[in-house]
Design an enzyme around this catalytic site. Structure first.
Site, PDB file in Angstrom:
ATOM      1  N   ARG A 179      31.226 102.647  23.699  1.00 24.48           N
ATOM      2  CA  ARG A 179      32.612 102.937  23.334  1.00 24.48           C
ATOM      3  C   ARG A 179      33.557 101.802  23.691  1.00 24.48           C
ATOM      4  O   ARG A 179      34.729 101.831  23.344  1.00 24.48           O
ATOM      5  CB  ARG A 179      33.059 104.249  23.975  1.00 24.48           C
ATOM      6  CG  ARG A 179      32.901 104.295  25.477  1.00 24.48           C
ATOM      7  CD  ARG A 179      33.044 105.690  25.978  1.00 24.48           C
ATOM      8  NE  ARG A 179      34.149 105.784  26.923  1.00 24.48           N
ATOM      9  CZ  ARG A 179      34.851 106.880  27.132  1.00 24.48           C
ATOM     10  NH1 ARG A 179      34.590 107.954  26.443  1.00 24.48           N
ATOM     11  NH2 ARG A 179      35.808 106.908  28.013  1.00 24.48           N
ATOM     12  N   ARG A 183      36.266  92.455  20.415  1.00 19.69           N
ATOM     13  CA  ARG A 183      36.953  91.960  19.208  1.00 19.69           C
ATOM     14  C   ARG A 183      37.348  90.497  19.344  1.00 19.69           C
ATOM     15  O   ARG A 183      37.621  90.021  20.441  1.00 19.69           O
ATOM     16  CB  ARG A 183      38.150  92.843  18.864  1.00 19.69           C
ATOM     17  CG  ARG A 183      39.071  93.220  19.993  1.00 19.69           C
ATOM     18  CD  ARG A 183      40.280  93.957  19.427  1.00 19.69           C
ATOM     19  NE  ARG A 183      40.198  95.390  19.617  1.00 19.69           N
ATOM     20  CZ  ARG A 183      40.844  96.054  20.564  1.00 19.69           C
ATOM     21  NH1 ARG A 183      41.623  95.413  21.409  1.00 19.69           N
ATOM     22  NH2 ARG A 183      40.740  97.355  20.668  1.00 19.69           N
ATOM     23  N   ARG A 256      29.380 112.999  38.538  1.00 22.94           N
ATOM     24  CA  ARG A 256      30.049 112.041  39.408  1.00 22.94           C
ATOM     25  C   ARG A 256      31.429 112.606  39.692  1.00 22.94           C
ATOM     26  O   ARG A 256      32.029 113.288  38.857  1.00 22.94           O
ATOM     27  CB  ARG A 256      30.211 110.678  38.716  1.00 22.94           C
ATOM     28  CG  ARG A 256      28.921 109.986  38.435  1.00 22.94           C
ATOM     29  CD  ARG A 256      28.184 109.574  39.672  1.00 22.94           C
ATOM     30  NE  ARG A 256      28.833 108.457  40.360  1.00 22.94           N
ATOM     31  CZ  ARG A 256      28.486 108.055  41.576  1.00 22.94           C
ATOM     32  NH1 ARG A 256      27.547 108.686  42.252  1.00 22.94           N
ATOM     33  NH2 ARG A 256      29.097 107.018  42.120  1.00 22.94           N
ATOM     34  N   ARG A 287      38.972 101.160  40.665  1.00 17.93           N
ATOM     35  CA  ARG A 287      40.203 100.655  40.050  1.00 17.93           C
ATOM     36  C   ARG A 287      41.426 101.109  40.831  1.00 17.93           C
ATOM     37  O   ARG A 287      41.341 102.021  41.658  1.00 17.93           O
ATOM     38  CB  ARG A 287      40.311 101.071  38.584  1.00 17.93           C
ATOM     39  CG  ARG A 287      40.228 102.552  38.340  1.00 17.93           C
ATOM     40  CD  ARG A 287      40.153 102.845  36.831  1.00 17.93           C
ATOM     41  NE  ARG A 287      40.112 104.282  36.604  1.00 17.93           N
ATOM     42  CZ  ARG A 287      39.940 104.853  35.432  1.00 17.93           C
ATOM     43  NH1 ARG A 287      39.794 104.114  34.351  1.00 17.93           N
ATOM     44  NH2 ARG A 287      39.918 106.156  35.302  1.00 17.93           N
ATOM     45  N   GLU A 312      40.705 104.395  43.296  1.00 14.77           N
ATOM     46  CA  GLU A 312      39.690 105.372  42.890  1.00 14.77           C
ATOM     47  C   GLU A 312      38.316 104.977  43.439  1.00 14.77           C
ATOM     48  O   GLU A 312      37.859 103.860  43.194  1.00 14.77           O
ATOM     49  CB  GLU A 312      39.602 105.458  41.361  1.00 14.77           C
ATOM     50  CG  GLU A 312      40.874 105.981  40.733  1.00 14.77           C
ATOM     51  CD  GLU A 312      40.731 106.285  39.243  1.00 14.77           C
ATOM     52  OE1 GLU A 312      39.624 106.146  38.690  1.00 14.77           O
ATOM     53  OE2 GLU A 312      41.755 106.651  38.639  1.00 14.77           O
ATOM     54  N   TYR A 360      30.829 114.179  27.964  1.00 17.73           N
ATOM     55  CA  TYR A 360      31.817 113.188  28.357  1.00 17.73           C
ATOM     56  C   TYR A 360      32.940 113.182  27.300  1.00 17.73           C
ATOM     57  O   TYR A 360      33.057 112.268  26.503  1.00 17.73           O
ATOM     58  CB  TYR A 360      31.067 111.852  28.394  1.00 17.73           C
ATOM     59  CG  TYR A 360      31.738 110.672  29.016  1.00 17.73           C
ATOM     60  CD1 TYR A 360      32.195 110.717  30.321  1.00 17.73           C
ATOM     61  CD2 TYR A 360      31.880 109.476  28.304  1.00 17.73           C
ATOM     62  CE1 TYR A 360      32.776 109.603  30.902  1.00 17.73           C
ATOM     63  CE2 TYR A 360      32.458 108.365  28.875  1.00 17.73           C
ATOM     64  CZ  TYR A 360      32.905 108.436  30.172  1.00 17.73           C
ATOM     65  OH  TYR A 360      33.477 107.327  30.739  1.00 17.73           O
ATOM     66  N   ASP A 362      36.746 113.086  25.809  1.00 19.66           N
ATOM     67  CA  ASP A 362      38.134 112.713  26.037  1.00 19.66           C
ATOM     68  C   ASP A 362      39.037 113.882  25.633  1.00 19.66           C
ATOM     69  O   ASP A 362      38.579 114.860  25.038  1.00 19.66           O
ATOM     70  CB  ASP A 362      38.488 111.472  25.199  1.00 19.66           C
ATOM     71  CG  ASP A 362      38.110 110.189  25.927  1.00 19.66           C
ATOM     72  OD1 ASP A 362      38.077 110.200  27.171  1.00 19.66           O
ATOM     73  OD2 ASP A 362      37.858 109.183  25.243  1.00 19.66           O
TER      74      ASP A 362
END
Ligand code: FAD
Ligand code: UDP
Length: 378
Positions: A179, A183, A256, A287, A312, A360, A362
């Site tokens: 994911r 680019r 997790r 992060r 985190e 998982y 979103d």
């Protein structure tokens, strides 16, 4: 006659969306949640006038226009564009992998130069796979080497991923990394989607709008009095852990979880953006989030003299902690299939969302799923 048409276990995004849709069709719903608040993982707490994402940074993004229109009818969204940085050994790199990253990594300036660099590294990965007699990447490491090559894998992926998932990249499924966009333009927008943003005023306004007029009881665990709850409604919508629903009879699914260390700092702007990933293994956190940047742009950041940051730390889930990310490796996937088979045989229970579908998901796909599942109800 039962008291409610639906008992909805979980006031997270799935449960709240489902309740909203069924209520608008004239059905009676009781929503219960074991946490002291509504909203599940999208819940925010106001600290010093800043909406703090209590369960980790949440950025809404989608190309599904129906979902985007649905949420914007409930609360307007701002123009936040996620453009996180990666910090590796003190050097900063732009994410996702784009021309800025390639310039910072190798000093290359044109797409052709960057493509040539990556192509030669991809070729090495392909050769290694051929020697091993495989033509599809078998794990996250092979997938990453094939996608972007060794330099970026070692500096920006390996350490971060192994910290986040607590497992070697060679034991993780390839799809986790698929994911991430790659680019060859100078574009730091993390997502490829058509729409993204944060609800103006924070996610709690979205939850409030979804649950407007719906009966919700917090601090209420379904398993504390299961039979009594089931007796109150014709149908149950379950958004908790599917293995717990079935008494862990085949074993526990793994998750997790994330521990947050929150700090209020006496400066108006601490790191200059919302998200900085620390991609080396030696730094213990994954992060740092600086929450005000989700809702304040440009000089508006300086309107407040304080800021809130969260470090985190990713750890393995144990009883008593919040389950966050399903670990979709081979063992857990097979185990989930066993529970799924039981769920499919149910006639009066619907399983939806991240925990009940062990997926998982979103936020936007969770809403899409709730729209579809509510539409399928008689
Ligand atoms: P949840 O929000 O987990 O809701 C389930 C609810 O059920 C919980 O409130 C729980 O307390 C309740 N419950 C469970 N068991 C019981 C029980 N026995 N009795 C009563 N209640 C119970 N998505 C994005 O689109 N963008 C992002 O940037 C993003 N970032 C994320 C970052 C992190 C750290 C995490 C963990 C997730 C992120 N997500 C993101 C995903 C997003 O959080 C989910 O898609 C969404 O919140 C899932 O909603 P849900 O209702 O399925 O689950
Ligand atoms: N990832 C990485 N380095 C980064 C950011 C992400 O290697 O700096 C990998 C990591 O394996 C992670 C996956 O990409 O699990 C997906 O990351 P994303 O930020 O999209 O997902 P989130 O953790 O926010 O759900």
């Amino acid at each position: 006659m039962k008291k409610y048409d639906y008992l909805i276990v979980g006031a997270g995004l799935f449960g709240a969306t489902f309740a909203h849709l069924m209520q608008s069709r004239g059905r009676s719903c009781l929503v219960i949640d074991k946490r002291p608040h509504r909203g599940g993982n999208i819940y925010c707490e106001n600290v010093e006038g800043i909406n703090v994402h209590k369960y980790g940074a949440h950025i809404f993004h989608t190309s599904d226009r129906e979902v985007w229109d649905f949420v914007n009818r409930l609360v307007p969204f701002n123009r936040y564009t996620n453009s996180p940085l990666a910090n590796y050994e003190g050097r900063l790199y732009n994410l996702p992998f784009n021309m800025n990253t390639f310039y910072q990594m190798w000093g290359v300036r044109t797409p052709a130069e960057a493509q040539a660099r990556i192509e030669s590294q991809r070729q090495e990965a392909l050769d290694a796979m051929r020697r091993a007699g495989v033509d599809e990447p078998r794990n996250l490491e092979e997938q990453a080497l094939l996608l972007i090559g060794r330099d970026i894998y070692e500096r920006l992926i390996k350490g971060y991923t192994e910290k986040q998932w607590g497992r070697p990249c060679t034991e993780l499924p390839a799809f986790i990394i698929k994911r991430l966009p790659v680019r060859f333009v100078y574009d730091n927008n993390y997502f490829n989607d058509d729409f993204q943003g944060i609800p103006i005023g924070g996610y709690n306004l979205l939850t409030d709008a979804l649950l407007d007029g719906v009966e919700v009881r917090c601090n209420t665990d379904f398993f504390a009095d299961r039979a009594a709850f089931e007796a109150q409604a014709d149908r149950v919508v379950f958004t908790g852990k599917i293995d717990e629903y079935y008494g862990y009879r085949f074993g526990q699914l793994e998750y997790r979880t994330v521990r947050f260390e929150e700090e209020v700092l006496p400066v108006s702007n601490w790191q200059g953006c919302a998200v900085v990933n620390y991609t080396e293994r030696a730094v213990p956190f994954t992060r740092i989030i600086e929450h005000k940047h989700f809702e304040r742009f440009g000089s508006a950041v300086d309107d407040q003299p304080v800021t809130v940051i969260s470090r985190e730390y990713s750890t393995e889930w144990q009883a008593g902690l919040e389950p966050y990310y399903p670990v979709n490796d081979a063992r857990n996937t097979a185990l989930y299939q066993q529970y799924r088979a039981l769920a499919e045989a149910e006639t009066n229970v619907v399983f939806g969302g991240r925990l009940a579908e062990y997926k998982y998901y979103d936020m936007a796909p969770v809403i899409r799923r709730a729209l579809d599942m509510a539409a399928a109800e008689k």
